[in-house]
Design a protein around this motif. Sequence first.
Motif, PDB file in Angstrom:
ATOM      1  N   GLY A 187      34.869  98.452 -12.462  1.00 57.41           N
ATOM      2  CA  GLY A 187      34.963  97.098 -12.780  1.00 57.41           C
ATOM      3  C   GLY A 187      33.511  96.790 -13.068  1.00 57.41           C
ATOM      4  N   GLN A 188      32.526  97.734 -13.073  1.00 54.58           N
ATOM      5  CA  GLN A 188      31.267  97.358 -13.003  1.00 54.58           C
ATOM      6  C   GLN A 188      30.582  96.346 -14.036  1.00 54.58           C
ATOM      7  N   LEU A 189      31.112  96.703 -15.288  1.00 55.38           N
ATOM      8  CA  LEU A 189      30.518  95.883 -16.571  1.00 55.38           C
ATOM      9  C   LEU A 189      30.809  94.593 -16.333  1.00 55.38           C
ATOM     10  N   PHE A 208      40.536 104.231 -12.903  1.00 56.40           N
ATOM     11  CA  PHE A 208      41.223 105.450 -13.356  1.00 56.40           C
ATOM     12  C   PHE A 208      40.185 106.454 -13.972  1.00 56.40           C
ATOM     13  N   ARG A 209      40.790 107.640 -14.173  1.00 57.23           N
ATOM     14  CA  ARG A 209      39.842 108.732 -14.555  1.00 57.23           C
ATOM     15  C   ARG A 209      40.667 110.001 -14.941  1.00 57.23           C
ATOM     16  N   ALA A 210      40.504 110.028 -16.377  1.00 57.18           N
ATOM     17  CA  ALA A 210      41.372 111.428 -16.834  1.00 57.18           C
ATOM     18  C   ALA A 210      40.587 112.355 -16.233  1.00 57.18           C
ATOM     19  N   GLU A 211      40.364 112.857 -14.964  1.00 54.51           N
ATOM     20  CA  GLU A 211      39.634 113.814 -14.426  1.00 54.51           C
ATOM     21  C   GLU A 211      40.236 115.158 -14.931  1.00 54.51           C
ATOM     22  N   LYS A 212      39.801 116.105 -15.691  1.00 52.64           N
ATOM     23  CA  LYS A 212      40.246 117.612 -15.925  1.00 52.64           C
ATOM     24  C   LYS A 212      40.057 118.247 -14.586  1.00 52.64           C
ATOM     25  N   ARG A 216      39.658 118.985  -4.595  1.00 52.48           N
ATOM     26  CA  ARG A 216      40.234 118.313  -3.789  1.00 52.48           C
ATOM     27  C   ARG A 216      39.557 116.907  -3.631  1.00 52.48           C
ATOM     28  N   ARG A 217      38.286 116.573  -4.501  1.00 52.75           N
ATOM     29  CA  ARG A 217      37.801 115.544  -4.467  1.00 52.75           C
ATOM     30  C   ARG A 217      38.125 114.594  -5.546  1.00 52.75           C
ATOM     31  N   HIS A 218      39.207 114.890  -6.264  1.00 55.59           N
ATOM     32  CA  HIS A 218      39.357 114.138  -7.376  1.00 55.59           C
ATOM     33  C   HIS A 218      40.667 113.572  -7.827  1.00 55.59           C
ATOM     34  N   LEU A 219      40.855 112.343  -7.727  1.00 52.13           N
ATOM     35  CA  LEU A 219      42.230 111.847  -8.226  1.00 52.13           C
ATOM     36  C   LEU A 219      42.058 111.314  -9.459  1.00 52.13           C
ATOM     37  N   THR A 220      43.201 110.800 -10.328  1.00 51.39           N
ATOM     38  CA  THR A 220      43.078 110.266 -11.414  1.00 51.39           C
ATOM     39  C   THR A 220      43.222 108.836 -11.405  1.00 51.39           C
ATOM     40  N   PHE A 330      24.503 105.056 -19.374  1.00 54.92           N
ATOM     41  CA  PHE A 330      23.820 104.579 -20.269  1.00 54.92           C
ATOM     42  C   PHE A 330      23.186 103.191 -19.977  1.00 54.92           C
ATOM     43  N   TYR A 331      24.068 102.768 -18.790  1.00 58.95           N
ATOM     44  CA  TYR A 331      23.556 101.235 -18.276  1.00 58.95           C
ATOM     45  C   TYR A 331      22.299 101.165 -17.303  1.00 58.95           C
ATOM     46  N   MET A 332      22.196 102.472 -16.655  1.00 58.17           N
ATOM     47  CA  MET A 332      20.931 102.433 -15.641  1.00 58.17           C
ATOM     48  C   MET A 332      19.587 102.386 -16.335  1.00 58.17           C
ATOM     49  N   ILE A 356      30.035 109.796  -2.055  1.00 59.12           N
ATOM     50  CA  ILE A 356      30.920 108.926  -1.914  1.00 59.12           C
ATOM     51  C   ILE A 356      30.590 107.437  -2.586  1.00 59.12           C
ATOM     52  N   ILE A 357      29.337 107.356  -2.690  1.00 55.86           N
ATOM     53  CA  ILE A 357      28.798 106.195  -3.393  1.00 55.86           C
ATOM     54  C   ILE A 357      28.100 106.591  -4.750  1.00 55.86           C
ATOM     55  N   GLY A 358      28.194 106.008  -5.651  1.00 61.61           N
ATOM     56  CA  GLY A 358      27.117 106.108  -6.964  1.00 61.61           C
ATOM     57  C   GLY A 358      26.858 104.562  -7.273  1.00 61.61           C
ATOM     58  N   GLY A 359      25.549 104.277  -7.610  1.00 59.56           N
ATOM     59  CA  GLY A 359      24.930 103.226  -8.006  1.00 59.56           C
ATOM     60  C   GLY A 359      23.642 103.145  -8.834  1.00 59.56           C
ATOM     61  N   SER A 360      23.214 101.947  -9.192  1.00 57.77           N
ATOM     62  CA  SER A 360      22.049 101.920  -9.660  1.00 57.77           C
ATOM     63  C   SER A 360      21.372 100.563  -9.823  1.00 57.77           C
ATOM     64  N   SER A 398      21.442  94.984  -9.417  1.00 56.97           N
ATOM     65  CA  SER A 398      21.823  96.377  -9.212  1.00 56.97           C
ATOM     66  C   SER A 398      23.179  96.139  -8.424  1.00 56.97           C
ATOM     67  N   GLY A 399      23.765  97.370  -8.393  1.00 55.40           N
ATOM     68  CA  GLY A 399      25.286  97.406  -7.689  1.00 55.40           C
ATOM     69  C   GLY A 399      25.417  99.015  -7.451  1.00 55.40           C
ATOM     70  N   PHE A 400      26.452  99.060  -6.883  1.00 55.03           N
ATOM     71  CA  PHE A 400      27.237 100.409  -6.604  1.00 55.03           C
ATOM     72  C   PHE A 400      28.772 100.427  -6.437  1.00 55.03           C
ATOM     73  N   MET A 402      31.919 102.550  -4.364  1.00 60.64           N
ATOM     74  CA  MET A 402      32.224 103.413  -3.336  1.00 60.64           C
ATOM     75  C   MET A 402      33.534 103.858  -3.503  1.00 60.64           C
ATOM     76  N   GLY A 403      33.895 105.182  -3.572  1.00 60.06           N
ATOM     77  CA  GLY A 403      35.231 105.487  -3.653  1.00 60.06           C
ATOM     78  C   GLY A 403      35.879 105.264  -2.355  1.00 60.06           C
ATOM     79  N   LEU A 404      37.202 104.632  -2.458  1.00 63.18           N
ATOM     80  CA  LEU A 404      38.037 104.338  -0.957  1.00 63.18           C
ATOM     81  C   LEU A 404      38.420 105.708  -0.446  1.00 63.18           C
TER      82      LEU A 404
HETATM   83  O1  4AD Z   1      29.915 107.449  -9.404  1.00 57.27           O
HETATM   84  P1  4AD Z   1      30.878 106.639 -10.268  1.00 57.27           P
HETATM   85  O2  4AD Z   1      31.333 107.197 -11.457  1.00 57.27           O
HETATM   86  O3  4AD Z   1      30.185 105.207 -10.331  1.00 57.27           O
HETATM   87  C1  4AD Z   1      30.669 104.133 -11.189  1.00 57.27           C
HETATM   88  O4  4AD Z   1      31.727 104.156 -11.631  1.00 57.27           O
HETATM   89  C2  4AD Z   1      29.688 103.052 -11.196  1.00 57.27           C
HETATM   90  N1  4AD Z   1      30.138 102.216 -12.328  1.00 57.27           N
HETATM   91  C3  4AD Z   1      29.802 102.354  -9.942  1.00 57.27           C
HETATM   92  C4  4AD Z   1      28.936 101.175  -9.956  1.00 57.27           C
HETATM   93  O5  4AD Z   1      27.635 101.345 -10.023  1.00 57.27           O
HETATM   94  N2  4AD Z   1      29.635  99.845  -9.723  1.00 57.27           N
HETATM   95  O6  4AD Z   1      31.875 106.331  -9.162  1.00 57.27           O
HETATM   96  C5  4AD Z   1      31.621 105.792  -8.039  1.00 57.27           C
HETATM   97  C6  4AD Z   1      32.451 106.352  -6.941  1.00 57.27           C
HETATM   98  C7  4AD Z   1      32.124 107.886  -6.648  1.00 57.27           C
HETATM   99  O7  4AD Z   1      30.950 107.954  -5.765  1.00 57.27           O
HETATM  100  C8  4AD Z   1      33.216 108.421  -5.848  1.00 57.27           C
HETATM  101  O8  4AD Z   1      33.390 107.964  -4.504  1.00 57.27           O
HETATM  102  C9  4AD Z   1      34.561 107.511  -6.453  1.00 57.27           C
HETATM  103  O9  4AD Z   1      33.879 106.323  -7.072  1.00 57.27           O
HETATM  104  N3  4AD Z   1      34.860 108.505  -7.486  1.00 57.27           N
HETATM  105  C10 4AD Z   1      36.077 109.049  -7.344  1.00 57.27           C
HETATM  106  N4  4AD Z   1      37.229 109.089  -6.242  1.00 57.27           N
HETATM  107  C11 4AD Z   1      38.251 109.724  -6.549  1.00 57.27           C
HETATM  108  N5  4AD Z   1      38.517 110.492  -7.560  1.00 57.27           N
HETATM  109  C12 4AD Z   1      37.608 110.431  -8.557  1.00 57.27           C
HETATM  110  N6  4AD Z   1      38.174 111.090  -9.788  1.00 57.27           N
HETATM  111  C13 4AD Z   1      36.452 109.717  -8.547  1.00 57.27           C
HETATM  112  N7  4AD Z   1      35.500 109.407  -9.500  1.00 57.27           N
HETATM  113  C14 4AD Z   1      34.423 108.725  -8.909  1.00 57.27           C
END
Ligand code: 4AD
Length: 432
Positions: A187-189, A208-212, A216-220, A330-332, A356-360, A398-400, A402-404
């Motif tokens: 929802g960042q933008l 949602f991520r169409a993660e290929k 054990r760390r990825h959900l779609t 691209f937005y960093m 667990i967190i990605g931000g910038s 700035s923001g970040f 966190m994956g629940l």
């Molecule tokens: O690092 P990500 O991709 O960052 C963003 O989406 C930024 N737009 C966030 C922001 O700056 N507002 O994803 C953030 C977090 C990851 O650190 C991870 O915890 C979780 O989302 N995450 C996933 N969790 C489960 N399954 C996946 N496929 C995940 N991809 C990311």
Amino acid sequence: MKQKIYINELANHVGQEITLKGWLYNKRASGKVKFLILRDGYGYLQCVVFKGNVSDEVFEAADKLTQESSFEVTGKIKEEPRAIGGFEMDVTDLQIIQISQEYPITPKEHGIEFLIDHRHLWLRSKRQVAILKIRHRVVQAIREFFDKRGFTLFDPPIITPNACEGTSTLFALDYFDLGKAYLTQSGQLYGEAGALALGKIYTFGPTFRAEKSKTRRHLTEFWMVEPEMAFFDLDDDMDLAEELIEYIVQTVLAERKVELEILERDTTLLEQVKRPFPRISYDEAVKLLIEKGVDFKWGDDIGGADETTISGHYGKPVMVHRYPAEIKAFYMKRDPNNPKLALAVDVLAPEGYGEIIGGSQREDDLDELLKRIKEHNLPEEFFNWYLDLRRYGSVPHSGFGMGLERTVSWISGLEHLREAIPFPRMIYRNTP
Ligand code: 4AD
Ligand code: MG
């Protein structure tokens, strides 16, 4: 409303005759006594049915109950330190609500695929109930944390016209006459628009991520909380991330002890999750990896195994900042001291849980941002509204995210993210 009593309130009802409703968790019998373990979502209670104390009908009803049968039971509550939960009921009456058909999940071991196929029932197990209660407390803690600090909850759209986190993991859908639309990756933008309207906001919802990736760390489909703050630089962003993590972990430790015990979670390292967390630059992370014998070159992305190596070194969450801009979104904003670097931060959880967190800090200059959008081959027309945020009163912000599920999984000590959400969605599974 008629008063309802639940098993977690029994301390207030010792010596009283009360009625409870729930399901049969387990049962054993010895001659004239039956021990029924009732579960009601709030706890477990041993209900003792003595042949001499009840009518024949009641005794027979107790006999008929199969695993997961629903029933209503009345009796006197007494303290019983040896019993599960510390209380016991002397049953005087029992009404069957439904006799369960043969329940597929028995106390014996089942394979993981079988359990996920029966996720709708697996949720009733002691372990899954404990995880769901921890998840709820984490969500509550997140909301408390931001609400107390003057953040406004800001709900971004789920259906979006463009990518946020790269074009390779988009779920597309047909959107009437407007062509393709996509499920949101973040929802960042939109959160940035919110921050420029409200100062400090947080979004909290499914992403949602169409993660290929089949890891054990990825959900779609996963839940993400994303604070976004006007006038925050990267250091402010890291301060906030650190405070949030400490608050969540310490709250769950204090208030979900029983659940952590059910999960047999060793909480030694969790107890040490107190500020400050180590902060290392990407450059320092590369040095550390090489020192530890990892085959790693400057410019490589830090993968799952590398994250484990880095966080394992500290035994505490670690913040890695200033990554090569090439491997980030691209937005960093670029580091003014070295434009090869992005003002990014990832927080890596210890014990192998990884990012667990990605931000910038965000790029706040119109021309720079336009350049990045072009470099990333993103469709400029869809970003016009986003660029407006740099045209009209742009400020450092700035923001970040966190994956629940990553957070719940770490705190609960789970092996796989699939147990951290009621109905997991993964590359090879979208049922039940
Ligand atoms: O690092 P990500 O991709 O960052 C963003 O989406 C930024 N737009 C966030 C922001 O700056 N507002 O994803 C953030 C977090 C990851 O650190 C991870 O915890 C979780 O989302 N995450 C996933 N969790 C489960 N399954 C996946 N496929 C995940 N991809 C990311
Ligand atoms: Mg990331």
